[in-house]
Design an enzyme around this catalytic site. Structure first.
Site, PDB file in Angstrom:
ATOM      1  CD  GLU A 193      -1.858  -8.183   2.722  1.00  0.00           C
ATOM      2  OE1 GLU A 193      -1.565  -7.004   2.456  1.00  0.00           O
ATOM      3  OE2 GLU A 193      -2.466  -8.513   3.746  1.00  0.00           O
TER       4      GLU A 193
ATOM      5  CD  GLU B  52       2.053  -5.970   5.595  1.00  0.00           C
ATOM      6  OE1 GLU B  52       2.946  -6.800   5.847  1.00  0.00           O
ATOM      7  OE2 GLU B  52       1.240  -6.111   4.656  1.00  0.00           O
TER       8      GLU B  52
ATOM      9  N   GLY C  33       0.768  -5.275   0.845  1.00  0.00           N
ATOM     10  CA  GLY C  33      -0.417  -5.387  -0.006  1.00  0.00           C
ATOM     11  C   GLY C  33      -0.105  -5.949  -1.382  1.00  0.00           C
TER      12      GLY C  33
ATOM     13  CB  ALA D 118      -0.891  -0.015   1.225  1.00  0.00           C
TER      14      ALA D 118
HETATM   15  N1  DAK Z   1       4.586   3.274  -0.624  1.00  0.00           N
HETATM   16  C1  DAK Z   1       4.984   4.460  -1.144  1.00  0.00           C
HETATM   17  N2  DAK Z   1       6.141   4.634  -1.791  1.00  0.00           N
HETATM   18  C2  DAK Z   1       6.975   3.575  -1.897  1.00  0.00           C
HETATM   19  C3  DAK Z   1       6.625   2.301  -1.369  1.00  0.00           C
HETATM   20  C4  DAK Z   1       5.372   2.169  -0.711  1.00  0.00           C
HETATM   21  N3  DAK Z   1       4.921   1.014  -0.241  1.00  0.00           N
HETATM   22  N4  DAK Z   1       7.650   1.472  -1.637  1.00  0.00           N
HETATM   23  C5  DAK Z   1       8.573   2.164  -2.301  1.00  0.00           C
HETATM   24  N5  DAK Z   1       8.181   3.448  -2.460  1.00  0.00           N
HETATM   25  C6  DAK Z   1       8.879   4.538  -3.106  1.00  0.00           C
HETATM   26  C7  DAK Z   1      10.030   5.055  -2.225  1.00  0.00           C
HETATM   27  O1  DAK Z   1       9.541   5.955  -1.253  1.00  0.00           O
HETATM   28  C8  DAK Z   1      10.896   5.719  -3.273  1.00  0.00           C
HETATM   29  O2  DAK Z   1      10.331   6.965  -3.600  1.00  0.00           O
HETATM   30  P1  DAK Z   1      11.262   8.297  -3.720  1.00  0.00           P
HETATM   31  O3  DAK Z   1      11.967   8.407  -2.421  1.00  0.00           O
HETATM   32  O4  DAK Z   1      12.190   7.960  -4.882  1.00  0.00           O
HETATM   33  O5  DAK Z   1      10.284   9.367  -4.022  1.00  0.00           O
HETATM   34  C9  DAK Z   1      10.742   4.801  -4.488  1.00  0.00           C
HETATM   35  O6  DAK Z   1       9.532   4.076  -4.277  1.00  0.00           O
HETATM   36  C10 DAK Z   1      11.872   3.812  -4.630  1.00  0.00           C
HETATM   37  O7  DAK Z   1      11.989   3.128  -3.400  1.00  0.00           O
HETATM   38  P2  DAK Z   1      13.394   2.962  -2.632  1.00  0.00           P
HETATM   39  O8  DAK Z   1      14.276   4.126  -2.889  1.00  0.00           O
HETATM   40  O9  DAK Z   1      13.088   2.618  -1.225  1.00  0.00           O
HETATM   41  O10 DAK Z   1      14.006   1.709  -3.423  1.00  0.00           O
HETATM   42  P3  DAK Z   1      14.917   0.536  -2.857  1.00  0.00           P
HETATM   43  O11 DAK Z   1      15.294  -0.252  -4.035  1.00  0.00           O
HETATM   44  O12 DAK Z   1      16.015   1.065  -1.975  1.00  0.00           O
HETATM   45  O13 DAK Z   1      13.949  -0.340  -1.918  1.00  0.00           O
HETATM   46  C11 DAK Z   1      11.886  -1.511  -1.357  1.00  0.00           C
HETATM   47  C12 DAK Z   1      12.825  -0.985  -2.479  1.00  0.00           C
HETATM   48  C13 DAK Z   1      10.621  -2.009  -2.046  1.00  0.00           C
HETATM   49  C14 DAK Z   1      12.568  -2.663  -0.622  1.00  0.00           C
HETATM   50  C15 DAK Z   1      11.589  -0.343  -0.352  1.00  0.00           C
HETATM   51  O14 DAK Z   1      11.110   0.758  -1.096  1.00  0.00           O
HETATM   52  C16 DAK Z   1      10.574  -0.721   0.679  1.00  0.00           C
HETATM   53  O15 DAK Z   1      10.873  -1.366   1.700  1.00  0.00           O
HETATM   54  N6  DAK Z   1       9.323  -0.275   0.466  1.00  0.00           N
HETATM   55  C17 DAK Z   1       8.253  -0.407   1.455  1.00  0.00           C
HETATM   56  C18 DAK Z   1       7.761  -1.833   1.489  1.00  0.00           C
HETATM   57  C19 DAK Z   1       6.674  -1.999   2.549  1.00  0.00           C
HETATM   58  O16 DAK Z   1       6.886  -1.744   3.729  1.00  0.00           O
HETATM   59  N7  DAK Z   1       5.531  -2.457   2.115  1.00  0.00           N
HETATM   60  C20 DAK Z   1       4.363  -2.679   3.004  1.00  0.00           C
HETATM   61  C21 DAK Z   1       3.517  -1.423   3.001  1.00  0.00           C
HETATM   62  S1  DAK Z   1       2.182  -1.562   4.143  1.00  0.00           S
HETATM   63  C22 DAK Z   1      -5.389  -2.350   4.393  1.00  0.00           C
HETATM   64  C23 DAK Z   1      -5.000  -1.876   3.190  1.00  0.00           C
HETATM   65  C24 DAK Z   1      -3.696  -2.036   2.797  1.00  0.00           C
HETATM   66  C25 DAK Z   1      -2.765  -2.638   3.607  1.00  0.00           C
HETATM   67  C26 DAK Z   1      -3.186  -3.091   4.822  1.00  0.00           C
HETATM   68  C27 DAK Z   1      -4.508  -2.928   5.235  1.00  0.00           C
HETATM   69  N8  DAK Z   1      -6.748  -2.192   4.837  1.00  0.00           N
HETATM   70  C28 DAK Z   1      -7.617  -1.312   4.174  1.00  0.00           C
HETATM   71  C29 DAK Z   1      -7.226  -2.936   5.904  1.00  0.00           C
HETATM   72  C30 DAK Z   1      -1.408  -2.796   3.173  1.00  0.00           C
HETATM   73  C31 DAK Z   1      -0.355  -2.353   3.876  1.00  0.00           C
HETATM   74  C32 DAK Z   1       0.977  -2.348   3.259  1.00  0.00           C
HETATM   75  O17 DAK Z   1       1.211  -2.843   2.163  1.00  0.00           O
END
Ligand code: DAK
Length: 258
Positions: free
Chosen positions: A112, A132, A109, A65
């Protein structure tokens, strides 16, 4: 239809939906989710579409997300908006087979979403995770339930509690993905699988999907009874007659979805 965050192409009975937010690793923004749901609904309604491929880029299927959009929200916001509930319904309600073709990151997400599809073909570059916990939240769109059913409690706990990523090889060994292919061949393999499915009777692919999914929803005894009744029911179809006749006549079947 022109979309801002996805690209949709239909070729010979197969619709490919490509998530397309390259600057944010295909993070699932509300706009992207809305467009994705619309595209899946359109493909569902289009009689000429027989299979759907959902994919991302070489770097990311989807990194979860959109954290920027989520970070400002309160408990009341997320509860009342109920983000992703309606959108995921559109995917889960789709009666046509959906293949997830995953390269790069499928996190939170994104993982998922891939698990909501009917099966996952992974590039050897794929990385799956439910990180998460690093954000102080738990998976919220099925990760704790679907990953556990797919890979078992121990590995699921490991993934959810440590937030570590699983590579494609581990994902295949543990049953999360159906096959791993070289990254360069990902779309060729996904297309070949989708076109193979598109050759079958659409009536039968719909029944297969519904019957396999029933195994998640019910007891073994009830699931087997459901399967048996579906088996019986297909003997009322023209495609069953055609499939068996074609076999006996040593020719390719001509299915009509009837
Ligand atoms: N959201 C927003 N931007 C993101 C992102 C994300 N999930 N993942 C990556 N980006 C953006 C980064 O901020 C960066 O943007 P700029 O700084 O260049 O503007 C760009 O993508 C490139 O990312 P990185 O510079 O970080 O690139 P790396 O190669 O170093 O790392 C990475 C890639 C994918 C390992 C890292 O970006 C990362 O860890 N990303 C976050 C992954 C994460 O934590 N995902 C889980 C998110 S929480 C629900 C609805 C939805 C959900 C739950 C409940 N309900 C309605 C009940 C879902 C929750 C989630 O998914």
């Amino acid at each position: 239809m022109a979309y801002a965050t996805i690209v949709v192409e239909t070729e010979e009975h197969v619709t490919t939906i490509r998530l397309n937010r390259p600057d944010a690793m295909n993070a699932l923004s509300p706009e992207l989710l809305k467009e994705l749901a619309e595209a899946v609904e359109d493909a569902s309604k289009n009689d000429s579409v027989r299979c759907i491929i959902l994919t991302g880029s070489e770097k990311a299927f989807a990194a979860g997300a959109d954290i920027k959009e989520m970070s400002e929200k309160s408990f009341v916001d997320v509860l009342t908006e109920d983000l992703f509930t309606q959108e995921s319904e559109a995917i889960l309600k789709c009666r046509k087979p959906i293949i997830a073709a995953v390269a790069g990151y499928a996190l939170g997400g994104g993982c998922e979403l891939a698990m909501m599809c009917d099966f996952i073909i992974a590039a050897d570059t794929a990385k799956f995770g439910q990180p998460e916990i690093n954000l102080g939240i738990v998976a919220g769109i099925g990760g704790t339930q679907r990953l556990t059913r797919l890979v078992g409690k121990s590995k699921s706990m490991d993934m959810h509690l440590t937030g570590r990523f699983m590579d494609a090889e581990e994902a295949e060994k543990s049953g999360l993905v159906s096959r791993v292919v070289p990254a360069k061949k990902l779309m060729d393999e996904a297309n070949a699988a989708a076109h193979k499915i598109a050759e079958k009777s659409t009536l039968t692919t719909m029944v297969v999907k519904e019957t396999v999914n029933r195994s998640y929803e019910t007891t073994l005894r009830e699931g087997i009874l459901f399967e048996r009744r579906m088996f019986h029911a297909l003997f009322a179809s023209e495609d069953q007659t055609e499939g068996m006749t074609a076999f006996l006549e040593k020719r390719e079947p001509q299915f009509r979805g009837k």
